[in-house]
Write a protein that holds these residues in place. Sequence first.
Motif, PDB file in Angstrom:
ATOM      1  N   PRO A  22      27.992  44.826  25.117  1.00  0.00           N
ATOM      2  CA  PRO A  22      27.383  44.095  26.224  1.00  0.00           C
ATOM      3  C   PRO A  22      25.889  43.829  26.081  1.00  0.00           C
ATOM      4  O   PRO A  22      25.428  42.723  26.405  1.00  0.00           O
ATOM      5  CB  PRO A  22      27.663  44.966  27.447  1.00  0.00           C
TER       6      PRO A  22
ATOM      7  N   ARG B 204      37.895  35.964  35.192  1.00  0.00           N
ATOM      8  CA  ARG B 204      38.765  36.330  34.065  1.00  0.00           C
ATOM      9  C   ARG B 204      40.241  36.195  34.441  1.00  0.00           C
ATOM     10  O   ARG B 204      41.060  35.745  33.642  1.00  0.00           O
ATOM     11  CB  ARG B 204      38.452  37.759  33.640  1.00  0.00           C
TER      12      ARG B 204
ATOM     13  N   ASP C  40      32.057  42.784  31.939  1.00  0.00           N
ATOM     14  CA  ASP C  40      33.494  43.064  31.944  1.00  0.00           C
ATOM     15  C   ASP C  40      33.960  42.756  30.526  1.00  0.00           C
ATOM     16  O   ASP C  40      34.443  41.669  30.238  1.00  0.00           O
ATOM     17  CB  ASP C  40      34.190  42.181  32.982  1.00  0.00           C
ATOM     18  N   THR C  41      33.725  43.711  29.636  1.00  0.00           N
ATOM     19  CA  THR C  41      34.010  43.501  28.220  1.00  0.00           C
ATOM     20  C   THR C  41      34.933  44.585  27.690  1.00  0.00           C
ATOM     21  O   THR C  41      34.958  45.701  28.202  1.00  0.00           O
ATOM     22  CB  THR C  41      32.721  43.497  27.378  1.00  0.00           C
ATOM     23  N   ASP C  42      35.674  44.217  26.652  1.00  0.00           N
ATOM     24  CA  ASP C  42      36.562  45.169  25.983  1.00  0.00           C
ATOM     25  C   ASP C  42      36.094  45.465  24.562  1.00  0.00           C
ATOM     26  O   ASP C  42      36.161  46.598  24.114  1.00  0.00           O
ATOM     27  CB  ASP C  42      37.988  44.614  25.919  1.00  0.00           C
TER      28      ASP C  42
ATOM     29  N   THR D 194      38.489  36.196  27.974  1.00  0.00           N
ATOM     30  CA  THR D 194      38.739  37.560  27.517  1.00  0.00           C
ATOM     31  C   THR D 194      37.649  38.548  27.923  1.00  0.00           C
ATOM     32  O   THR D 194      37.935  39.718  28.132  1.00  0.00           O
ATOM     33  CB  THR D 194      38.903  37.593  25.991  1.00  0.00           C
ATOM     34  N   GLU D 195      36.404  38.083  28.010  1.00  0.00           N
ATOM     35  CA  GLU D 195      35.295  38.967  28.350  1.00  0.00           C
ATOM     36  C   GLU D 195      34.218  38.157  29.059  1.00  0.00           C
ATOM     37  O   GLU D 195      34.069  36.958  28.808  1.00  0.00           O
ATOM     38  CB  GLU D 195      34.713  39.616  27.091  1.00  0.00           C
ATOM     39  N   THR D 196      33.464  38.833  29.928  1.00  0.00           N
ATOM     40  CA  THR D 196      32.393  38.167  30.657  1.00  0.00           C
ATOM     41  C   THR D 196      31.231  39.130  30.839  1.00  0.00           C
ATOM     42  O   THR D 196      31.410  40.352  30.828  1.00  0.00           O
ATOM     43  CB  THR D 196      32.865  37.688  32.046  1.00  0.00           C
TER      44      THR D 196
END
Length: 125
Positions: free
Chosen positions: A42, A14, A36-38, A21-23
């Motif tokens: 998930p 990232r 690894d999300t905002d 933005t997210e993984t």
Amino acid sequence: MSHEEVLTELRALRERVTGVTETAVASVDGLLVTADTDGARPEVLAALSAATLGLGKRTGHEVGIGELREVVIRCAGGYVVVYAVRKGGLLVVLADEGLDVARLHVDSRPTVERLGLLLDGVPTD
């Protein structure tokens, strides 16, 4: 496998690739390993990515063009890219419109390899 090591790989990707933005990492049957999300949910992301990967694998096999590496989905607001991680896992990357897809593919290859080792329980020193 250490979830913290997997998360470290996700965060590093990232940070390296502008637009990511997210993984998340999941198994091919849609079970979340870590994320690894905002904004994305998930567990839902893991399940949908597994379905995407499965369709991509089946399509590639049907048309005879070899083993699937990744599936790229371009939407009005960005990208969803799903990478095969060995036989049993996947990496999903969400990105905005500023993503350099070619750069992502180059930078993701070593990440996918390290994730494969981690999922298999092999140290990645």
